[in-house]
Design a protein around this motif. Sequence first.
Motif, PDB file in Angstrom:
ATOM      1  N   TYR A  12       0.839  -1.197   0.000  1.00 26.39           N
ATOM      2  CA  TYR A  12       0.000   0.000   0.000  1.00 26.39           C
ATOM      3  C   TYR A  12       0.881   1.257   0.000  1.00 26.39           C
ATOM      4  CZ  TYR A  12      -3.750  -3.208   1.427  1.00 26.39           C
ATOM      5  OH  TYR A  12      -4.655  -4.236   1.486  1.00 26.39           O
ATOM      6  N   TYR A  13       1.907   1.225   0.847  1.00 23.40           N
ATOM      7  CA  TYR A  13       2.795   2.384   0.958  1.00 23.40           C
ATOM      8  C   TYR A  13       3.462   2.682  -0.390  1.00 23.40           C
ATOM      9  CZ  TYR A  13       6.500   5.470   2.642  1.00 23.40           C
ATOM     10  OH  TYR A  13       7.359   6.531   2.803  1.00 23.40           O
ATOM     11  N   LEU A  14       3.953   1.635  -1.037  1.00 24.91           N
ATOM     12  CA  LEU A  14       4.603   1.804  -2.345  1.00 24.91           C
ATOM     13  C   LEU A  14       3.630   2.372  -3.375  1.00 24.91           C
ATOM     14  CD1 LEU A  14       6.825  -1.405  -2.538  1.00 24.91           C
ATOM     15  CD2 LEU A  14       7.601   0.960  -2.373  1.00 24.91           C
ATOM     16  N   GLU A  15       2.389   1.946  -3.247  1.00 25.55           N
ATOM     17  CA  GLU A  15       1.347   2.463  -4.138  1.00 25.55           C
ATOM     18  C   GLU A  15       1.199   3.976  -3.938  1.00 25.55           C
ATOM     19  OE1 GLU A  15      -3.138   1.365  -3.867  1.00 25.55           O
ATOM     20  OE2 GLU A  15      -2.011  -0.506  -4.067  1.00 25.55           O
ATOM     21  N   TYR A  16       1.182   4.411  -2.653  1.00 21.63           N
ATOM     22  CA  TYR A  16       0.983   5.834  -2.358  1.00 21.63           C
ATOM     23  C   TYR A  16       2.194   6.673  -2.745  1.00 21.63           C
ATOM     24  CZ  TYR A  16      -2.963   4.012   0.300  1.00 21.63           C
ATOM     25  OH  TYR A  16      -4.106   3.368   0.665  1.00 21.63           O
ATOM     26  N   ILE A  17       3.408   6.137  -2.553  1.00 21.82           N
ATOM     27  CA  ILE A  17       4.583   6.980  -2.826  1.00 21.82           C
ATOM     28  C   ILE A  17       4.937   7.022  -4.310  1.00 21.82           C
ATOM     29  CG2 ILE A  17       5.571   6.726  -0.507  1.00 21.82           C
ATOM     30  CD1 ILE A  17       7.709   4.873  -1.767  1.00 21.82           C
ATOM     31  N   ARG A  18       4.222   6.252  -5.111  1.00 23.56           N
ATOM     32  CA  ARG A  18       4.453   6.338  -6.558  1.00 23.56           C
ATOM     33  C   ARG A  18       4.214   7.766  -7.059  1.00 23.56           C
ATOM     34  NH1 ARG A  18       0.766   2.208  -9.017  1.00 23.56           N
ATOM     35  NH2 ARG A  18       1.495   0.628  -7.571  1.00 23.56           N
ATOM     36  N   ALA A  19       3.344   8.471  -6.356  1.00 21.50           N
ATOM     37  CA  ALA A  19       2.984   9.839  -6.780  1.00 21.50           C
ATOM     38  C   ALA A  19       3.979  10.893  -6.295  1.00 21.50           C
ATOM     39  CB  ALA A  19       1.596  10.170  -6.258  1.00 21.50           C
ATOM     40  N   ILE A  20       4.974  10.501  -5.497  1.00 23.32           N
ATOM     41  CA  ILE A  20       5.919  11.489  -4.956  1.00 23.32           C
ATOM     42  C   ILE A  20       6.779  12.097  -6.062  1.00 23.32           C
ATOM     43  CG2 ILE A  20       8.018  11.722  -3.563  1.00 23.32           C
ATOM     44  CD1 ILE A  20       6.854  10.091  -1.453  1.00 23.32           C
ATOM     45  N   SER A  21       6.964  13.418  -5.978  1.00 26.47           N
ATOM     46  CA  SER A  21       7.791  14.120  -6.952  1.00 26.47           C
ATOM     47  C   SER A  21       8.560  15.217  -6.212  1.00 26.47           C
ATOM     48  CB  SER A  21       6.902  14.740  -8.021  1.00 26.47           C
ATOM     49  OG  SER A  21       6.291  15.899  -7.510  1.00 26.47           O
ATOM     50  N   PRO A  22       9.443  15.938  -6.902  1.00 22.26           N
ATOM     51  CA  PRO A  22      10.177  17.024  -6.221  1.00 22.26           C
ATOM     52  C   PRO A  22       9.265  18.028  -5.515  1.00 22.26           C
ATOM     53  CG  PRO A  22      11.219  16.537  -8.308  1.00 22.26           C
ATOM     54  CD  PRO A  22       9.972  15.711  -8.270  1.00 22.26           C
ATOM     55  N   ARG A  23       8.017  18.116  -5.938  1.00 25.58           N
ATOM     56  CA  ARG A  23       7.088  19.024  -5.256  1.00 25.58           C
ATOM     57  C   ARG A  23       6.822  18.612  -3.814  1.00 25.58           C
ATOM     58  NH1 ARG A  23       2.118  18.458  -8.623  1.00 25.58           N
ATOM     59  NH2 ARG A  23       3.325  16.628  -9.185  1.00 25.58           N
ATOM     60  N   ASP A  24       7.110  17.352  -3.491  1.00 28.34           N
ATOM     61  CA  ASP A  24       6.861  16.862  -2.135  1.00 28.34           C
ATOM     62  C   ASP A  24       8.009  17.111  -1.164  1.00 28.34           C
ATOM     63  OD1 ASP A  24       4.184  15.522  -2.294  1.00 28.34           O
ATOM     64  OD2 ASP A  24       5.203  14.587  -3.997  1.00 28.34           O
ATOM     65  N   LEU A  25       9.060  17.779  -1.630  1.00 27.58           N
ATOM     66  CA  LEU A  25      10.138  18.147  -0.709  1.00 27.58           C
ATOM     67  C   LEU A  25       9.593  19.165   0.282  1.00 27.58           C
ATOM     68  CD1 LEU A  25      13.117  18.599  -3.170  1.00 27.58           C
ATOM     69  CD2 LEU A  25      13.144  17.170  -1.119  1.00 27.58           C
ATOM     70  N   LEU A  26       9.941  19.012   1.565  1.00 31.02           N
ATOM     71  CA  LEU A  26       9.502  20.012   2.541  1.00 31.02           C
ATOM     72  C   LEU A  26      10.302  21.293   2.311  1.00 31.02           C
ATOM     73  CD1 LEU A  26       9.050  17.789   5.713  1.00 31.02           C
ATOM     74  CD2 LEU A  26       7.275  19.084   4.531  1.00 31.02           C
ATOM     75  N   PRO A  27       9.708  22.447   2.597  1.00 31.79           N
ATOM     76  CA  PRO A  27      10.384  23.726   2.337  1.00 31.79           C
ATOM     77  C   PRO A  27      11.753  23.797   3.025  1.00 31.79           C
ATOM     78  CG  PRO A  27       8.093  24.092   2.958  1.00 31.79           C
ATOM     79  CD  PRO A  27       8.352  22.627   3.123  1.00 31.79           C
ATOM     80  N   GLY A  28      12.744  24.227   2.273  1.00 29.69           N
ATOM     81  CA  GLY A  28      14.083  24.426   2.833  1.00 29.69           C
ATOM     82  C   GLY A  28      15.024  23.245   2.735  1.00 29.69           C
ATOM     83  N   ALA A  29      14.485  22.043   2.527  1.00 25.08           N
ATOM     84  CA  ALA A  29      15.331  20.837   2.558  1.00 25.08           C
ATOM     85  C   ALA A  29      16.372  20.840   1.431  1.00 25.08           C
ATOM     86  CB  ALA A  29      14.460  19.590   2.485  1.00 25.08           C
ATOM     87  N   ARG A  30      15.914  21.048   0.202  1.00 26.32           N
ATOM     88  CA  ARG A  30      16.850  21.020  -0.913  1.00 26.32           C
ATOM     89  C   ARG A  30      17.883  22.158  -0.797  1.00 26.32           C
ATOM     90  NH1 ARG A  30      16.365  19.401  -6.315  1.00 26.32           N
ATOM     91  NH2 ARG A  30      14.099  19.483  -6.271  1.00 26.32           N
ATOM     92  N   GLU A  31      17.399  23.345  -0.429  1.00 29.43           N
ATOM     93  CA  GLU A  31      18.290  24.499  -0.313  1.00 29.43           C
ATOM     94  C   GLU A  31      19.405  24.229   0.701  1.00 29.43           C
ATOM     95  OE1 GLU A  31      15.034  24.469  -0.334  1.00 29.43           O
ATOM     96  OE2 GLU A  31      14.346  25.883  -1.872  1.00 29.43           O
TER      97      GLU A  31
END
Length: 217
Positions: free
Chosen positions: A76-95
């Motif tokens: 189920y979890y794998l099914e849900y995270i299939r939709a994850i993209s760079p938009r799902d990064l929390l603010p500030g993490a990449r920076e």
Amino acid sequence: SIKGFIFDLDGVVTDTAEYHYQAWKRLADELGIPFTREENEALRGIPRRESLLMLLKGRTYPETTLDELMERKNRYYLEYIRAISPRDLLPGARELLQEIRAAGLKAALGSASKNAREVIERLGIADLFDAIADGYSVTRQKPAPDLFLHAAALLGLPPTECAVVEDATAGVEAALAGGFTVIGIGPHERVGRAHLVLPSLAGVSLSKLLEQLSVSA
Ligand code: BG6
Ligand code: MG
């Protein structure tokens, strides 16, 4: 001084806690066990098996059934995270990760999840880490310090030169036990034992962070 950072994944870099909740909730519904969002909060940072045992609230099942239930939740979890993209990064993490790299410091992932690689690849940040410690790396899970010690070893740094970024009580305890400097992300009730507590990584600059750590750690 701090030469490396070890980041927890779920709840620090991205909010997969919601997907873990949905997957556990679906399983609990199928088993007829009540399971609330609030109960899910207690599972932050807790490995898959211990999470299942907590969800079962004392109900006992044969070992093979436990394995099947863990597999089902993970499907189920794998099914849900299939939709994850760079938009799902929390603010500030990449920076922050980019600043760490640009400053010549090191960054490692220190996640209890067996799905950590898949998640950071979907987030598009896999190349920002010098090392990855995940759910396959060690036997003893958080709150034991093993995972973070393993990550530090992969970075070639002693714990005294690494800061761990964590959102879970079990993770903060693991980092403290390993002799790391600890940055807690979230409410004091959860991460108050960290050396420095921040509401999130939004707007957190490396220079400011290092300065805050040098006075509080
Ligand atoms: C942690 C999560 O990062 O990983 C927990 O906070 C999760 O919720 C644990 O149970 C294990 O993850 P997985 O993906 O291997 O089941
Ligand atoms: Mg976490």
